[in-house]
Scaffold this motif. Structure first.
Motif, PDB file in Angstrom:
ATOM      1  N   CYS A  85     -95.256  27.558  -9.822  1.00  0.00           N
ATOM      2  CA  CYS A  85     -93.838  27.218  -9.733  1.00  0.00           C
ATOM      3  C   CYS A  85     -93.661  25.730  -9.434  1.00  0.00           C
ATOM      4  O   CYS A  85     -93.981  25.281  -8.329  1.00  0.00           O
ATOM      5  CB  CYS A  85     -93.188  28.058  -8.630  1.00  0.00           C
ATOM      6  SG  CYS A  85     -91.408  27.899  -8.528  1.00  0.00           S
ATOM      7  N   PRO A  86     -93.141  24.950 -10.390  1.00  0.00           N
ATOM      8  CA  PRO A  86     -92.851  23.544 -10.095  1.00  0.00           C
ATOM      9  C   PRO A  86     -91.928  23.427  -8.885  1.00  0.00           C
ATOM     10  O   PRO A  86     -91.066  24.283  -8.652  1.00  0.00           O
ATOM     11  CB  PRO A  86     -92.157  23.054 -11.370  1.00  0.00           C
ATOM     12  CG  PRO A  86     -92.612  23.987 -12.445  1.00  0.00           C
ATOM     13  CD  PRO A  86     -92.785  25.318 -11.760  1.00  0.00           C
ATOM     14  N   LEU A 128     -85.141  28.319  -6.268  1.00  0.00           N
ATOM     15  CA  LEU A 128     -85.350  29.736  -5.959  1.00  0.00           C
ATOM     16  C   LEU A 128     -85.236  30.008  -4.459  1.00  0.00           C
ATOM     17  O   LEU A 128     -84.678  31.028  -4.043  1.00  0.00           O
ATOM     18  CB  LEU A 128     -86.716  30.196  -6.473  1.00  0.00           C
ATOM     19  CG  LEU A 128     -86.851  30.333  -7.985  1.00  0.00           C
ATOM     20  CD1 LEU A 128     -88.309  30.522  -8.382  1.00  0.00           C
ATOM     21  CD2 LEU A 128     -85.987  31.479  -8.503  1.00  0.00           C
ATOM     22  N   LYS A 129     -85.737  29.074  -3.645  1.00  0.00           N
ATOM     23  CA  LYS A 129     -85.648  29.243  -2.187  1.00  0.00           C
ATOM     24  C   LYS A 129     -84.179  29.244  -1.758  1.00  0.00           C
ATOM     25  O   LYS A 129     -83.769  30.062  -0.920  1.00  0.00           O
ATOM     26  CB  LYS A 129     -86.424  28.141  -1.480  1.00  0.00           C
ATOM     27  CG  LYS A 129     -86.493  28.333   0.023  1.00  0.00           C
ATOM     28  CD  LYS A 129     -87.409  27.329   0.677  1.00  0.00           C
ATOM     29  CE  LYS A 129     -87.501  27.606   2.171  1.00  0.00           C
ATOM     30  NZ  LYS A 129     -88.459  26.713   2.839  1.00  0.00           N
ATOM     31  N   ASN A 130     -83.388  28.360  -2.319  1.00  0.00           N
ATOM     32  CA  ASN A 130     -81.956  28.314  -2.025  1.00  0.00           C
ATOM     33  C   ASN A 130     -81.281  29.619  -2.445  1.00  0.00           C
ATOM     34  O   ASN A 130     -80.477  30.189  -1.696  1.00  0.00           O
ATOM     35  CB  ASN A 130     -81.311  27.114  -2.721  1.00  0.00           C
ATOM     36  CG  ASN A 130     -79.867  26.930  -2.319  1.00  0.00           C
ATOM     37  OD1 ASN A 130     -79.540  26.825  -1.143  1.00  0.00           O
ATOM     38  ND2 ASN A 130     -78.989  26.911  -3.318  1.00  0.00           N
ATOM     39  N   ASP A 131     -81.623  30.104  -3.648  1.00  0.00           N
ATOM     40  CA  ASP A 131     -81.059  31.375  -4.120  1.00  0.00           C
ATOM     41  C   ASP A 131     -81.466  32.530  -3.204  1.00  0.00           C
ATOM     42  O   ASP A 131     -80.669  33.421  -2.924  1.00  0.00           O
ATOM     43  CB  ASP A 131     -81.501  31.663  -5.560  1.00  0.00           C
ATOM     44  CG  ASP A 131     -80.841  30.750  -6.580  1.00  0.00           C
ATOM     45  OD1 ASP A 131     -79.863  30.046  -6.226  1.00  0.00           O
ATOM     46  OD2 ASP A 131     -81.311  30.727  -7.733  1.00  0.00           O
ATOM     47  N   LEU A 132     -82.700  32.513  -2.730  1.00  0.00           N
ATOM     48  CA  LEU A 132     -83.185  33.541  -1.812  1.00  0.00           C
ATOM     49  C   LEU A 132     -82.414  33.504  -0.497  1.00  0.00           C
ATOM     50  O   LEU A 132     -81.931  34.536  -0.014  1.00  0.00           O
ATOM     51  CB  LEU A 132     -84.689  33.352  -1.558  1.00  0.00           C
ATOM     52  CG  LEU A 132     -85.355  34.313  -0.581  1.00  0.00           C
ATOM     53  CD1 LEU A 132     -85.378  35.725  -1.149  1.00  0.00           C
ATOM     54  CD2 LEU A 132     -86.779  33.848  -0.268  1.00  0.00           C
ATOM     55  N   LEU A 133     -82.265  32.318   0.058  1.00  0.00           N
ATOM     56  CA  LEU A 133     -81.562  32.166   1.334  1.00  0.00           C
ATOM     57  C   LEU A 133     -80.086  32.558   1.227  1.00  0.00           C
ATOM     58  O   LEU A 133     -79.493  33.022   2.199  1.00  0.00           O
ATOM     59  CB  LEU A 133     -81.690  30.724   1.840  1.00  0.00           C
ATOM     60  CG  LEU A 133     -83.101  30.303   2.258  1.00  0.00           C
ATOM     61  CD1 LEU A 133     -83.149  28.809   2.562  1.00  0.00           C
ATOM     62  CD2 LEU A 133     -83.585  31.112   3.460  1.00  0.00           C
ATOM     63  N   ASN A 134     -79.516  32.370   0.044  1.00  0.00           N
ATOM     64  CA  ASN A 134     -78.101  32.702  -0.158  1.00  0.00           C
ATOM     65  C   ASN A 134     -77.888  34.120  -0.695  1.00  0.00           C
ATOM     66  O   ASN A 134     -76.762  34.484  -1.041  1.00  0.00           O
ATOM     67  CB  ASN A 134     -77.440  31.682  -1.086  1.00  0.00           C
ATOM     68  CG  ASN A 134     -77.286  30.338  -0.409  1.00  0.00           C
ATOM     69  OD1 ASN A 134     -76.871  30.274   0.758  1.00  0.00           O
ATOM     70  ND2 ASN A 134     -77.629  29.272  -1.098  1.00  0.00           N
ATOM     71  N   GLY A 135     -78.980  34.895  -0.782  1.00  0.00           N
ATOM     72  CA  GLY A 135     -78.867  36.288  -1.191  1.00  0.00           C
ATOM     73  C   GLY A 135     -78.642  36.525  -2.671  1.00  0.00           C
ATOM     74  O   GLY A 135     -78.265  37.626  -3.074  1.00  0.00           O
ATOM     75  N   ILE A 191     -94.998  35.664  -2.601  1.00  0.00           N
ATOM     76  CA  ILE A 191     -93.717  34.952  -2.637  1.00  0.00           C
ATOM     77  C   ILE A 191     -93.370  34.407  -1.256  1.00  0.00           C
ATOM     78  O   ILE A 191     -92.845  33.302  -1.128  1.00  0.00           O
ATOM     79  CB  ILE A 191     -92.603  35.854  -3.195  1.00  0.00           C
ATOM     80  CG1 ILE A 191     -92.926  36.271  -4.631  1.00  0.00           C
ATOM     81  CG2 ILE A 191     -91.244  35.158  -3.115  1.00  0.00           C
ATOM     82  CD1 ILE A 191     -93.171  35.135  -5.616  1.00  0.00           C
ATOM     83  N   ARG A 192     -93.686  35.149  -0.202  1.00  0.00           N
ATOM     84  CA  ARG A 192     -93.364  34.646   1.148  1.00  0.00           C
ATOM     85  C   ARG A 192     -94.115  33.349   1.433  1.00  0.00           C
ATOM     86  O   ARG A 192     -93.610  32.480   2.132  1.00  0.00           O
ATOM     87  CB  ARG A 192     -93.627  35.694   2.221  1.00  0.00           C
ATOM     88  CG  ARG A 192     -95.058  36.105   2.383  1.00  0.00           C
ATOM     89  CD  ARG A 192     -95.196  37.254   3.410  1.00  0.00           C
ATOM     90  NE  ARG A 192     -96.495  37.852   3.313  1.00  0.00           N
ATOM     91  CZ  ARG A 192     -97.560  37.425   3.970  1.00  0.00           C
ATOM     92  NH1 ARG A 192     -97.464  36.411   4.794  1.00  0.00           N
ATOM     93  NH2 ARG A 192     -98.719  38.017   3.814  1.00  0.00           N
ATOM     94  N   HIS A 193     -95.317  33.177   0.872  1.00  0.00           N
ATOM     95  CA  HIS A 193     -96.049  31.918   1.037  1.00  0.00           C
ATOM     96  C   HIS A 193     -95.360  30.798   0.259  1.00  0.00           C
ATOM     97  O   HIS A 193     -95.198  29.690   0.758  1.00  0.00           O
ATOM     98  CB  HIS A 193     -97.502  32.044   0.565  1.00  0.00           C
ATOM     99  CG  HIS A 193     -98.290  33.074   1.293  1.00  0.00           C
ATOM    100  ND1 HIS A 193     -98.441  33.083   2.653  1.00  0.00           N
ATOM    101  CD2 HIS A 193     -98.982  34.143   0.844  1.00  0.00           C
ATOM    102  CE1 HIS A 193     -99.183  34.102   3.018  1.00  0.00           C
ATOM    103  NE2 HIS A 193     -99.522  34.768   1.941  1.00  0.00           N
ATOM    104  N   LEU A 194     -94.959  31.116  -0.962  1.00  0.00           N
ATOM    105  CA  LEU A 194     -94.284  30.130  -1.810  1.00  0.00           C
ATOM    106  C   LEU A 194     -92.974  29.658  -1.178  1.00  0.00           C
ATOM    107  O   LEU A 194     -92.618  28.489  -1.278  1.00  0.00           O
ATOM    108  CB  LEU A 194     -94.014  30.740  -3.194  1.00  0.00           C
ATOM    109  CG  LEU A 194     -93.375  29.845  -4.239  1.00  0.00           C
ATOM    110  CD1 LEU A 194     -94.314  28.725  -4.654  1.00  0.00           C
ATOM    111  CD2 LEU A 194     -92.959  30.666  -5.457  1.00  0.00           C
TER     112      LEU A 194
END
Length: 191
Positions: free
Chosen positions: A141-142, A149-156, A174-177
């Motif tokens: 993942c660049p 993706l992290k922002n999308d994850l944090l925002n649900g 994914i939790r490591h990424l």
């Protein structure tokens, strides 16, 4: 001069989010001045291991007879696991001399993975396994896409499984990424 892994990491930053394992393989072979790597799929206990790297100096008969390194993959892995293990084993091309696994140290290495003792100091070979996992994760993942993706994850807007499906990698990584430690760990690996 940048580390060889840093060259690969920078190469992966230019790839689209749909990263192909052969693109990574070809770049690793180019950086490490290797002509090829062969793959063997065999039966192994996936509770202990899912793959192995038989490097140029491993002493393994396959390598000795062919002169070519091998990646050994467990039979029956799903697509995401096979892809991840293949890339993770490729990362061993970047091992320093003291991190390389030979047939002499292979059994003790496996024992150290299943040993309940955490008091023992971990060998460079053991630590190279941990590094290889992080190095492989970063190849999938660049950074620009990772942050989105992290922002999308944090925002649900997406969950870890959805990210795993997008990146075609095992969900457990994914939790490591997405970890807050990710940038520091990859920074230390690209020095």
């Amino acid at each position: 001069m940048p580390s060889d892994y840093k060259k690969l990491y920078e190469f992966c930053q230019e790839l689209t989010p749909d990263i192909r394992r052969n693109d990574i393989k070809n770049k690793v072979l180019d950086i490490c001045d290797q002509r090829s790597v062969r793959v063997i799929i065999t039966t192994m206990n996936t509770a202990i291991m899912r793959g192995a790297f038989l490097g140029p100096k491993s002493g393994h008969p396959y390598v000795e007879n062919s002169g070519v390194p091998y990646i050994v993959l467990a039979r029956g892995l799903n697509y995401c696991w096979e892809r991840f293990i293949f890339i993770k084993e490729l990362m061993h091309f970047f091992d320093k001399e003291e991190e390389k696994t030979t047939s002499v140290v292979f059994e003790p290495l496996l024992d150290s993975f299943s040993s309940p003792s955490s008091l023992e100091e971990r060998s460079p070979i053991y630590l190279s396994e941990i590094k290889a996992v992080w190095m492989a994760i970063a190849c999938f993942c660049p950074e620009e896409n990772r942050l989105k993706l992290k922002n999308d994850l944090l925002n649900g807007h997406i969950d870890e499984y959805g990210i795993a499906l997008k990146l075609k990698m095992p969900a457990q990584h994914i939790r490591h990424l997405m970890s807050d430690k990710f940038e520091a760990i990859i920074g230390s690996l690209t020095e």
